[in-house]
Design a protein around this motif. Structure first.
Motif, short mmCIF file in Angstrom:
data_model
loop_
_atom_site.label_atom_id
_atom_site.label_comp_id
_atom_site.label_asym_id
_atom_site.label_seq_id
_atom_site.Cartn_x
_atom_site.Cartn_y
_atom_site.Cartn_z
N VAL A 39 0.83 -1.21 0.00
CA VAL A 39 0.00 0.00 0.00
C VAL A 39 0.86 1.25 0.00
CG1 VAL A 39 -1.65 1.33 1.37
CG2 VAL A 39 -1.98 -1.12 1.07
N LYS A 40 1.94 1.26 0.80
CA LYS A 40 2.82 2.42 0.84
C LYS A 40 3.50 2.66 -0.51
CE LYS A 40 3.91 2.31 5.77
NZ LYS A 40 4.99 2.17 6.78
N GLN A 41 3.92 1.58 -1.19
CA GLN A 41 4.55 1.74 -2.51
C GLN A 41 3.56 2.26 -3.54
OE1 GLN A 41 6.31 -1.99 -3.62
NE2 GLN A 41 7.83 -1.96 -1.93
N LEU A 42 2.31 1.79 -3.47
CA LEU A 42 1.32 2.18 -4.47
C LEU A 42 0.78 3.59 -4.24
CD1 LEU A 42 0.04 0.86 -6.93
CD2 LEU A 42 -1.84 0.09 -5.47
N GLN A 43 0.83 4.08 -3.01
CA GLN A 43 0.31 5.42 -2.72
C GLN A 43 1.02 6.49 -3.54
OE1 GLN A 43 0.56 5.28 1.70
NE2 GLN A 43 -1.48 6.22 1.69
N ALA A 44 2.33 6.33 -3.73
CA ALA A 44 3.10 7.34 -4.47
C ALA A 44 2.75 7.36 -5.96
CB ALA A 44 4.59 7.09 -4.29
N ARG A 45 2.16 6.30 -6.50
CA ARG A 45 1.87 6.20 -7.94
C ARG A 45 0.42 6.54 -8.27
NH1 ARG A 45 3.65 0.21 -9.15
NH2 ARG A 45 2.93 0.81 -11.26
N ILE A 46 -0.37 6.79 -7.26
CA ILE A 46 -1.80 7.08 -7.48
C ILE A 46 -1.98 8.58 -7.66
CG2 ILE A 46 -4.08 6.99 -6.44
CD1 ILE A 46 -3.29 4.43 -5.05
N HIS A 47 -2.65 8.97 -8.75
CA HIS A 47 -2.97 10.39 -8.97
C HIS A 47 -4.48 10.57 -8.97
CE1 HIS A 47 -3.87 9.32 -13.14
NE2 HIS A 47 -2.71 8.63 -13.13
N SER A 48 -4.90 11.77 -9.21
CA SER A 48 -6.32 12.09 -9.03
C SER A 48 -7.23 11.40 -10.01
CB SER A 48 -6.51 13.62 -9.14
OG SER A 48 -6.05 14.07 -10.41
N GLY A 49 -6.75 10.96 -11.17
CA GLY A 49 -7.63 10.37 -12.16
C GLY A 49 -7.77 8.87 -12.06
N VAL A 50 -7.20 8.25 -11.06
CA VAL A 50 -7.24 6.79 -10.92
C VAL A 50 -8.65 6.34 -10.53
CG1 VAL A 50 -6.33 4.83 -9.61
CG2 VAL A 50 -4.80 6.62 -10.40
N VAL A 51 -9.05 5.20 -11.11
CA VAL A 51 -10.34 4.59 -10.79
C VAL A 51 -10.09 3.38 -9.90
CG1 VAL A 51 -12.40 3.47 -11.74
CG2 VAL A 51 -11.34 5.39 -12.96
N PHE A 52 -10.95 3.17 -8.92
CA PHE A 52 -10.80 2.07 -7.98
C PHE A 52 -11.87 1.03 -8.22
CE2 PHE A 52 -8.58 5.53 -5.98
CZ PHE A 52 -7.50 4.94 -5.36
N ASP A 53 -11.44 -0.22 -8.21
CA ASP A 53 -12.34 -1.36 -8.35
C ASP A 53 -12.28 -2.16 -7.05
OD1 ASP A 53 -13.93 -3.43 -9.07
OD2 ASP A 53 -12.52 -4.32 -10.51
N LEU A 54 -13.29 -2.01 -6.20
CA LEU A 54 -13.34 -2.68 -4.90
C LEU A 54 -14.44 -3.72 -4.84
CD1 LEU A 54 -12.92 0.46 -2.58
CD2 LEU A 54 -11.14 -0.99 -3.55
N GLY A 55 -14.98 -4.09 -5.98
CA GLY A 55 -16.11 -5.02 -6.00
C GLY A 55 -15.74 -6.45 -5.73
N ARG A 56 -14.43 -6.80 -5.83
CA ARG A 56 -14.02 -8.20 -5.64
C ARG A 56 -13.38 -8.44 -4.27
NH1 ARG A 56 -10.33 -9.34 -10.67
NH2 ARG A 56 -9.64 -7.22 -10.13
N LEU A 57 -13.59 -7.53 -3.35
CA LEU A 57 -13.05 -7.72 -2.00
C LEU A 57 -13.69 -8.93 -1.34
CD1 LEU A 57 -12.88 -4.10 -0.51
CD2 LEU A 57 -10.94 -5.60 -1.01
N GLY A 58 -12.86 -9.71 -0.64
CA GLY A 58 -13.36 -10.85 0.11
C GLY A 58 -13.70 -10.43 1.54
N ILE A 59 -13.04 -11.10 2.48
CA ILE A 59 -13.27 -10.76 3.89
C ILE A 59 -12.55 -9.44 4.19
CG2 ILE A 59 -12.97 -11.53 6.27
CD1 ILE A 59 -12.89 -14.39 5.23
N LEU A 60 -13.24 -8.58 4.93
CA LEU A 60 -12.69 -7.26 5.27
C LEU A 60 -12.91 -7.00 6.75
CD1 LEU A 60 -11.44 -4.55 4.25
CD2 LEU A 60 -13.79 -3.72 3.95
N ASP A 61 -11.80 -6.75 7.48
CA ASP A 61 -11.94 -6.35 8.88
C ASP A 61 -11.40 -4.93 9.05
OD1 ASP A 61 -9.22 -6.63 8.74
OD2 ASP A 61 -9.07 -8.29 10.17
N THR A 62 -11.37 -4.46 10.28
CA THR A 62 -10.97 -3.07 10.51
C THR A 62 -9.50 -2.83 10.16
OG1 THR A 62 -10.57 -3.66 12.83
CG2 THR A 62 -12.69 -2.66 12.31
N ALA A 63 -8.65 -3.84 10.34
CA ALA A 63 -7.25 -3.67 9.97
C ALA A 63 -7.11 -3.48 8.47
CB ALA A 63 -6.43 -4.90 10.43
#
Length: 381
Positions: A39-63
């Motif tokens: 996540v830290k490595q990818l944060q530097a490469r994300i700009h304002s026009g990026v689209v996120f695809d979160l529809g395939r998330l499995g189990i998700l907890d607070t961490a």
């Protein structure tokens, strides 16, 4: 988890327009250690026009939600319905809740270490507060004891004669040898020092006055009271404190008995009777020690010693010294019993309160003796 598996969970596809970030699989605490660097490595490469695809998330907890919040950023996390419309509503609510929590979190400022003056003033203030609390507790316990004494005086069936006699033997009779030895030695030392100093002025005869005055007014009652504070007050505290730790006092109260009447009054009355008698014995022993030294070093015969003693107003000094004994006895017994009732259920508490009873008793005895000495001298008694 391999690097390829991590890319499967989190991937940035820059071949599409606009670039697409895909998150899939289980974002849980078990994978946190491996997902966080990605996540830290990818944060530097994300700009304002990026689209996120979160529809395939499995189990998700607070961490995992906390990592996704860092990845999306504060601006995107509160606009998930437009950025990730395929995200289920419950997942969106979880991410928004975690985002609000991280947004509102502020690292508490480190408290500065107090300075030397501040710590000194705090220590003085705490000491004064503890002194006031102990004084209030002592006065309250004195009132409770006196009230119980007055009530029980009119009911002879409630008198604890056996306990009184047993305490009187332990407190008074068993202490006679050490009182006699201590006061005899102190009387001899005072006479020896007095004769050494006064002989340089040709006033050795006044050594008798020194011994009589000091022992009848001060040393006999003061030494006896201090010895009783160390010997008797500590015993009272240890005995009652051990009963308190073993819940014996609770059992006494459960049976409908008065713990003050049963445990405190016999000890207080025994010390009230014992301390004046021990003080009288201390006076005789101290004067006898001074008489022996005067006879051996100054050639003052016992008859001359007693004659000088009689002409020096010894009876008045005797009354002044004896008048302090009941007051000292009452306070020593009260402090010893009070500290015993303060004990909690541990051996450390018994030891600390036993020490406190000795220290407080000696402090009160010396303080009152100093006040009484100033009072009697100003009154000319």
């Amino acid at each position: 988890m391999t690097e390829q598996q991590i890319k499967t969970l989190l991937n940035l596809d820059e071949s599409t327009q606009p670039p697409r970030v895909s998150a899939s699989g289980d974002w849980v605490l078990a994978n946190y250690r491996l997902l966080e660097p990605a996540v830290k490595q990818l944060q530097a490469r994300i700009h304002s026009g990026v689209v996120f695809d979160l529809g395939r998330l499995g189990i998700l907890d607070t961490a995992g939600a906390a990592l996704l919040v860092k990845l999306l950023g504060e601006q995107r996390i509160f606009n998930l319905q437009q950025i990730a419309p395929s995200l289920p509503a419950e997942r969106r609510v979880l991410l928004e809740t975690v985002g609000h929590a991280l947004h509102d979190f502020h690292q508490p400022a480190e408290e500065k270490a107090p300075g030397l003056v501040t710590e000194l003033l705090a220590t003085v203030g705490q000491s004064m507060a503890n002194f006031w609390q102990n004084l209030v507790e002592l006065l309250g316990f004195i009132g409770l004891t006196l009230n119980t004494l007055v009530v029980s005086l009119w009911r002879p069936s409630r008198w604890r004669i056996t306990s009184l006699v047993a305490n009187l033997q332990q407190i008074g009779l068993n202490a006679v040898p050490i009182i006699m030895l201590l006061t005899f030695l102190v009387g001899a030392v005072i006479a020896f020092l007095g004769s050494t100093v006064l002989s340089t002025f040709g006033a050795s005869i006044f050594t008798v006055h020194l011994v009589v005055f000091s022992f009848l007014r001060e040393f006999a009652v003061l030494l006896t009271a201090i010895l009783m504070a160390g010997r008797t007050a500590s015993a009272f505290t240890a005995e009652i404190g051990l009963m308190k730790a073993n819940e014996e006092i609770d059992a006494i109260q459960t049976l409908g008995l008065n713990s003050v009447e049963l445990l405190v009054l016999p000890r207080v009355l025994a010390l009230l009777l014992a301390l004046p008698m021990l003080t009288f014995i201390g006076m005789i022993s101290g004067i006898f020690g001074g008489l022996i030294v005067c006879a051996l070093t100054l050639d003052i015969s016992p008859t001359m010693f007693l004659t000088i003693m009689q002409s020096s107003g010894g009876f008045q000094h005797f009354l002044v010294g004896m008048s302090k004994a009941p007051v000292f006895a009452f306070l020593i017994a009260i402090i010893g019993c009070l500290e015993g009732f303060k004990v909690t259920g541990s051996a450390e508490s018994v030891g600390s309160h036993t020490t406190a009873s000795v220290v407080h008793s000696i402090f009160v005895v010396i303080l009152l003796d100093a006040v009484a000495a100033l009072f009697f001298m100003e009154m000319g008694w």
